[in-house]
Each structure stands twice: as structure tokens, then as C-alpha cells.
Scaffold this active site. Structure first.
Site, PDB file in Angstrom:
ATOM      1  N   ASP A 184     134.512 -61.762 -16.471  1.00 37.30           N
ATOM      2  CA  ASP A 184     132.409 -60.513 -16.188  1.00 37.30           C
ATOM      3  C   ASP A 184     132.746 -60.931 -18.132  1.00 37.30           C
ATOM      4  O   ASP A 184     133.475 -59.788 -18.798  1.00 37.30           O
ATOM      5  CB  ASP A 184     133.873 -59.351 -15.991  1.00 37.30           C
TER       6      ASP A 184
ATOM      7  N   ASP B  38     129.374 -59.778  -5.474  1.00 35.45           N
ATOM      8  CA  ASP B  38     130.370 -59.249  -6.397  1.00 35.45           C
ATOM      9  C   ASP B  38     130.260 -57.844  -6.685  1.00 35.45           C
ATOM     10  O   ASP B  38     129.049 -57.818  -6.270  1.00 35.45           O
ATOM     11  CB  ASP B  38     130.094 -59.916  -7.785  1.00 35.45           C
TER      12      ASP B  38
END
Length: 220
Positions: A34, A179
Site C-alpha cells: 500500500d 481491498d
């Protein structure tokens, strides 16, 4: 077959090495990276993720699933290409127009990397349709990007379902990744909607046994 991409966003300081080895032993399919710049989203993980990916590259052969939540996509691509990721995913919302989207798709492909496009919860799924034949994955955010440990927005299940129907109808070969807020309770709904790659971070990293939860997330 459903795959699991484990977000390393909330790995505890000082436990990185042990955690990465344990995740590999537990057979996660990808390390989910991320990358946040403090501009496109509030949080800034840029430097930390560069360090983590460089380290992972030295100790593991598992593929890196790089998710760019940044304004300056091109610079971030250049930075993370150095760790030879399996796929780089960028946000549709970070692009000024569709010409820029196609330019970025081509740029990633020309660097021998798979390409994905991600969309935020407020973005209509139809906005990504014209790009699907040219990419390898579409990532549907099931929470607002930028923070870990959020609750899955159930409206996003309809978005995943619509994407799956469109892909099937038009015979497009593409992975659908979801996600945000994915755990043992929400995973069955996400898989039923059509996602075949699940990103989970907190749910896995807070578990006593990584392998048990990863196996359960993968189970149909």
C-alpha cells in the site's frame, strides 16, 4: 481459485522479518504493498513501503502486488519498478483524462510488469470498462483508501458483481481484486460477488495463526 494478497501496512515495527517469513510459510499468494503519498490520501507510507519491498525482494520470491495511492503516478512507478513487482495498480481518479490512463497502462507494460487500475468507492464502475481489455486486474476499493482496519462498505458488493457480469459478457480475461474490510465474515460475500483476489491485512496480521486464516479466506 481465490488468491490472497496480504497487506503489510500494519506489520509491527521490529517484527518485519519474522512476519514476512511467516506469511510466505502460510502461503499468501502476494505481498500487497500500500503506497501512499500523503497527497492522494492523507497517510504517507511511501518511504516505508520502498524499504519493505526492497527487503522482501532480498528474502522472498513471492510476487509483489503494488497498489499506488499517489498523485504522481509516473514517479512512483519508476521508484517501485526497481523491486520488480508482479503488478502495479494505479488509481483512475489520479489521472486527468483517459489519454493519461492509456499512457500509464502502456508505460507499465513496456517495463515488463502487469498493470491494474483501482477505483474508489465513489467512482462508478462503468468508468473503468473501456480500459479493461488492456489491463490485467481491476481493484475495487471496498473502503475509502488510506487507512487500515476499516469496515467493508456493503454497497461495493454490487459494484464487484456488475464488474464480474460485464467481464463475463464481454469475454474479458481479468482478475478482480477487492481491498478493504475483508475478513472471515465478509470474504464469502466478496467472493460470491465475483472477486478472485482478496486483499486482507489486519484480519491476517492480528490472527494467532496466519496459515489458518489464509486457508479459510481461500476456501470456496
Amino acid at each position: 481459485m481465490v488468491e490472497v494478497s496480504t497487506s503489510i501496512l500494519s506489520v509491527r515495527n521490529g517484527e518485519e522479518s519474522a512476519t514476512f517469513f511467516e506469511l510466505e510459510s502460510a502461503k499468501t499468494d502476494y505481498f500487497h504493498i500500500d503506497v501512499m503519498d500523503g497527497k492522494f490520501v492523507e497517510k504517507d507510507t511511501y518511504k516505508k513501503m520502498l524499504e519493505y519491498t526492497s527487503y522482501i525482494k532480498r528474502i522472498s520470491n513471492l510476487p509483489l502486488d503494488v497498489h499506488l495511492m499517489v498523485k504522481d503516478i509516473k514517479s512512483a512507478i519508476d521508484d517501485f519498478l526497481a523491486v520488480e513487482p508482479n503488478i502495479i495498480t494505479f488509481h483512475l481518479e489520479a489521472c486527468k483524462n483517459k489519454e493519461e490512463v492509456f499512457e500509464i497502462i502502456d508505460y507499465i507494460k513496456h517495463n515488463n510488469c502487469k498493470v491494474g487500475i483501482s477505483i474508489k468507492p465513489d467512482t462508478n464502475i462503468e468508468d473503468v470498462y473501456e480500459f479493461l481489455p488492456y489491463i490485467h486486474m481491476c481493484l475495487v476499493m471496498t473502503v475509502e483508501p488510506g487507512k487500515g482496519g476499516q469496515t467493508l462498505l456493503t454497497d461495493m458488493l454490487d459494484k464487484i458483481s456488475a464488474l464480474k457480469k460485464y467481464v463475463n459478457k464481454n469475454d474479458i480475461e481479468i482478475d478482480i481484486e477487492a481491498d478493504g474490510g475483508i475478513n472471515l465474515k465478509t470474504a464469502p460475500q466478496v467472493k460470491k460477488a465475483g472477486a478472485n483476489i482478496l486483499v486482507a491485512g489486519t484480519a491476517i496480521l492480528m490472527a494467532n495463526n496466519f496459515k489458518t486464516i489464509i486457508d479459510e479466506l481461500k476456501n470456496d
